[in-house]
Write an enzyme that holds these catalytic residues in place. Structure first.
Site, PDB file in Angstrom:
ATOM      1  N   ARG A  67       0.848  -1.187   0.000  1.00  0.00           N
ATOM      2  CA  ARG A  67       0.000   0.000   0.000  1.00  0.00           C
ATOM      3  C   ARG A  67       0.885   1.240   0.000  1.00  0.00           C
ATOM      4  O   ARG A  67       1.674   1.436   0.932  1.00  0.00           O
ATOM      5  CB  ARG A  67      -0.901  -0.006   1.236  1.00  0.00           C
ATOM      6  CG  ARG A  67      -1.697   1.279   1.389  1.00  0.00           C
ATOM      7  CD  ARG A  67      -2.648   1.267   2.586  1.00  0.00           C
ATOM      8  NE  ARG A  67      -3.285   2.564   2.695  1.00  0.00           N
ATOM      9  CZ  ARG A  67      -3.270   3.354   3.768  1.00  0.00           C
ATOM     10  NH1 ARG A  67      -2.666   2.948   4.882  1.00  0.00           N
ATOM     11  NH2 ARG A  67      -3.856   4.518   3.749  1.00  0.00           N
ATOM     12  N   HIS A  93      -3.141  10.856   1.067  1.00  0.00           N
ATOM     13  CA  HIS A  93      -2.575  10.625   2.396  1.00  0.00           C
ATOM     14  C   HIS A  93      -2.030  11.971   2.888  1.00  0.00           C
ATOM     15  O   HIS A  93      -0.840  12.116   3.156  1.00  0.00           O
ATOM     16  CB  HIS A  93      -1.502   9.533   2.341  1.00  0.00           C
ATOM     17  CG  HIS A  93      -1.261   8.847   3.662  1.00  0.00           C
ATOM     18  ND1 HIS A  93      -1.419   7.488   3.853  1.00  0.00           N
ATOM     19  CD2 HIS A  93      -0.869   9.344   4.854  1.00  0.00           C
ATOM     20  CE1 HIS A  93      -1.114   7.179   5.113  1.00  0.00           C
ATOM     21  NE2 HIS A  93      -0.790   8.288   5.745  1.00  0.00           N
ATOM     22  N   GLU A 108      -7.420   8.201   6.618  1.00  0.00           N
ATOM     23  CA  GLU A 108      -7.744   8.793   7.919  1.00  0.00           C
ATOM     24  C   GLU A 108      -8.303  10.204   7.830  1.00  0.00           C
ATOM     25  O   GLU A 108      -7.713  11.150   8.383  1.00  0.00           O
ATOM     26  CB  GLU A 108      -6.507   8.773   8.830  1.00  0.00           C
ATOM     27  CG  GLU A 108      -6.005   7.369   9.106  1.00  0.00           C
ATOM     28  CD  GLU A 108      -4.898   7.316  10.155  1.00  0.00           C
ATOM     29  OE1 GLU A 108      -4.407   8.378  10.585  1.00  0.00           O
ATOM     30  OE2 GLU A 108      -4.529   6.193  10.554  1.00  0.00           O
ATOM     31  N   ASN A 153      -7.299   1.341   9.947  1.00  0.00           N
ATOM     32  CA  ASN A 153      -5.981   1.586  10.535  1.00  0.00           C
ATOM     33  C   ASN A 153      -6.169   1.510  12.046  1.00  0.00           C
ATOM     34  O   ASN A 153      -6.994   2.238  12.602  1.00  0.00           O
ATOM     35  CB  ASN A 153      -5.466   2.990  10.192  1.00  0.00           C
ATOM     36  CG  ASN A 153      -5.201   3.180   8.704  1.00  0.00           C
ATOM     37  OD1 ASN A 153      -5.361   2.263   7.897  1.00  0.00           O
ATOM     38  ND2 ASN A 153      -4.804   4.390   8.335  1.00  0.00           N
ATOM     39  N   TYR A 197      -4.327   1.557  15.864  1.00  0.00           N
ATOM     40  CA  TYR A 197      -3.163   1.747  16.731  1.00  0.00           C
ATOM     41  C   TYR A 197      -3.468   1.450  18.196  1.00  0.00           C
ATOM     42  O   TYR A 197      -2.744   0.706  18.833  1.00  0.00           O
ATOM     43  CB  TYR A 197      -2.566   3.156  16.540  1.00  0.00           C
ATOM     44  CG  TYR A 197      -1.895   3.244  15.176  1.00  0.00           C
ATOM     45  CD1 TYR A 197      -0.594   2.789  14.998  1.00  0.00           C
ATOM     46  CD2 TYR A 197      -2.595   3.682  14.055  1.00  0.00           C
ATOM     47  CE1 TYR A 197       0.001   2.788  13.745  1.00  0.00           C
ATOM     48  CE2 TYR A 197      -2.005   3.685  12.789  1.00  0.00           C
ATOM     49  CZ  TYR A 197      -0.700   3.232  12.646  1.00  0.00           C
ATOM     50  OH  TYR A 197      -0.127   3.208  11.400  1.00  0.00           O
ATOM     51  N   GLU A 245      -3.423  -0.370   8.081  1.00  0.00           N
ATOM     52  CA  GLU A 245      -2.239   0.001   8.866  1.00  0.00           C
ATOM     53  C   GLU A 245      -2.329  -0.635  10.240  1.00  0.00           C
ATOM     54  O   GLU A 245      -3.400  -0.651  10.851  1.00  0.00           O
ATOM     55  CB  GLU A 245      -2.132   1.525   9.087  1.00  0.00           C
ATOM     56  CG  GLU A 245      -1.696   2.310   7.895  1.00  0.00           C
ATOM     57  CD  GLU A 245      -1.597   3.810   8.187  1.00  0.00           C
ATOM     58  OE1 GLU A 245      -1.337   4.189   9.351  1.00  0.00           O
ATOM     59  OE2 GLU A 245      -1.803   4.582   7.243  1.00  0.00           O
TER      60      GLU A 245
END
Ligand code: GBH
Length: 450
Positions: free
Chosen positions: A75, A119, A164, A292, A294, A354
């Site tokens: 990606r 991005h 995002e 994504n 985290y 991600e």
């Protein structure tokens, strides 16, 4: 070793401004991140993406690294200002040619190209006209998507329109700690949100003309934990859950803004922003959802002096990455299962676009544990009935970590930013074993062209 079904893709992710460098070459125009990083005081050490990993010149040997890893997907993002230096008008041939070579180079190495269109590196010229507060930016984004789709649409295997949007909105337009560095008045919030989503929808329409590959947007999601036991704590947590997890997802999957959206409108007349037909454009079916992940968010009612309608409470009792973020693999399982409950049949197959951590050491057992824990969580969510098609680790190599500059290292590969030397971390070898153990991949199921 964990077993994943045939067709599951293991990959790695990067983004244009974080790795490419070569910011003045081949007709690339300035982006908001060039402006922001060159403004004193905005990034750690005044770091900029001027050179970054010099990937623009080293792309071939970088692709060889991905090939050595055995990854089934890569990606990367296209820098809008390389295609249209001012964000509108005809494409710069050299800009398109760079990504054309990249896509062919991936296919030649049997790696599926996963392409993100945005991005965060918006052409500065569009910001000068108001950026995402201006509805025209969404129109321009649709045109840009058309140019990229026309060139690459026959070969890309998965499209990500926006990376995002929530983070770009919150950090870039509310808190001002990311480009474009704005702290907008609340009445401008719904403009930014809606125009990002409209841009997504217009890009879907454009890409469909040229590509059968699945299309998605990728959000940064966090399961939300309530800190405290008052009604106010719960209300703040629900509000936070709405803005981070549903604001940029419900309109796409359900065709409507989430309950509680009015609280964000601050009295603005929604009909002055959401035009007739917009939600239909935004909610065109997509064949994937990018996640994504985290860490979870722990939220309480705002503490005195807090300007937001919630407060983030640090999560205790878990290991912390070098960035200080808590490592909670089970939060990913919780998130995915929660999505299945909320969206049911409307939830398309998920891609983890991600997942990764900042950890500097070459001997990085910490990152191995991180990846292993999160892959286990994905497997558990799949066992609980969530369809997941791929997992892309962030990141292939250390890179420009936005406001943190080169201070945080997310790579499976270490980069010496003086010499540009790449050195594989121990996690690279570990992940190589995961990637190479994967079963052969049948072609991805997409949609018919429009
Ligand atoms: C992503 O953003 C970006 O897409 C990517 O470009 C970037 O390099 C990568 O992640 C690593 O940062 O304060 O402990 O609650 C991630 C967005 C926003 C996720 C802040 C973690 C807060 C952690 N991040 N969030 S904590």
């Amino acid at each position: 070793m964990l077993e994943f079904p045939p067709g599951f893709r293991f990959g790695v992710s990067t983004a244009s401004y974080q790795i490419e460098g070569a910011v003045g070459e081949d007709g690339r125009g300035p982006s908001i991140w060039d402006t922001f990083s060159h403004t004193p005081g905005r990034t750690a050490n005044g770091d900029t993406g001027d050179v970054a990993c010099d990937h623009y010149h080293r792309w071939e040997s970088d692709l060889d690294l991905i090939s050595e890893l055995g990854a089934g997907a890569y990606r990367f993002s296209v820098a809008w200002p390389r295609i249209q230096p001012t964000g509108s008008g005809p494409a710069v041939p050299a800009g398109l040619a760079f990504y054309d070579r990249l896509v062919d180079g991936l296919l030649a190495r049997d790696i599926d190209p996963v392409v993100t269109l945005f991005h965060w590196d918006l052409p500065q010229a569009l910001q000068d006209e108001g950026g995402w507060t201006n509805r025209d930016t969404a129109m321009r984004f649709g045109e840009y998507a058309e140019l990229v789709g026309e060139k690459l649409g026959d070969r890309v295997k998965l499209w990500v329109t926006l990376n995002e949007p929530y983070i770009h909105f919150a950090l870039g337009h509310v808190q001002g700690v990311h480009a474009p560095g704005l702290t907008l008045a609340p009445d401008a919030y719904p403009l930014v949100v809606h125009h990002l989503l409209l841009g997504h929808g217009l890009a879907v329409s454009a890409l469909r003309q040229h590509s059968r590959a699945p299309i998605t947007l990728a959000n940064n999601y966090s399961p939300v934990w309530v800190a405290g036991d008052t009604e106010d704590d719960r209300a703040s947590a629900a509000f936070y859950d709405m803005v981070q997890n549903h604001l940029f997802t419900d309109p796409v999957l359900l065709g409507a803004y989430p309950p509680g959206f009015e609280a964000l409108l601050g009295g603005v007349d929604v009909d002055s922003i959401v035009m007739e037909g917009d939600l239909e454009v935004i909610s065109q079916p997509v064949a994937a959802l990018g996640v994504n992940y985290y860490n979870p968010a722990q939220i309480s009612a705002p503490v005195p002096g807090e300007s937001l309608p919630f407060s983030r409470v640090p999560i205790k009792g878990y290991p912390l990455t070098a960035f200080g973020w808590p490592v909670v693999p089970d939060g990913l399982r919780e998130l995915l299962v929660g999505f299945k409950e909320r969206y049911g049949d409307k939830l398309p197959p998920i891609w983890i676009t991600e997942s990764g951590c900042s950890w500097p050491d070459l001997d990085d057992q910490f990152r191995i544990d991180y990846l292993s824990g999160h892959l286990t969580a994905v497997r558990q969510a799949m066992d609980a009935g969530v369809e997941v098609h791929g997992y892309c680790s962030w990141s292939l190599m250390d890179n420009f970590e936005w406001a943190e500059g080169y201070g945080q290292r997310f790579g499976l590969v270490h980069v010496d930013f003086e010499t540009q030397e790449r050195t594989k971390r121990r996690s690279f070898e570990w992940y190589r074993q995961v990637c190479t153990a994967a079963a052969p991949r049948p072609d991805l199921q997409g949609e018919p062209t429009g």
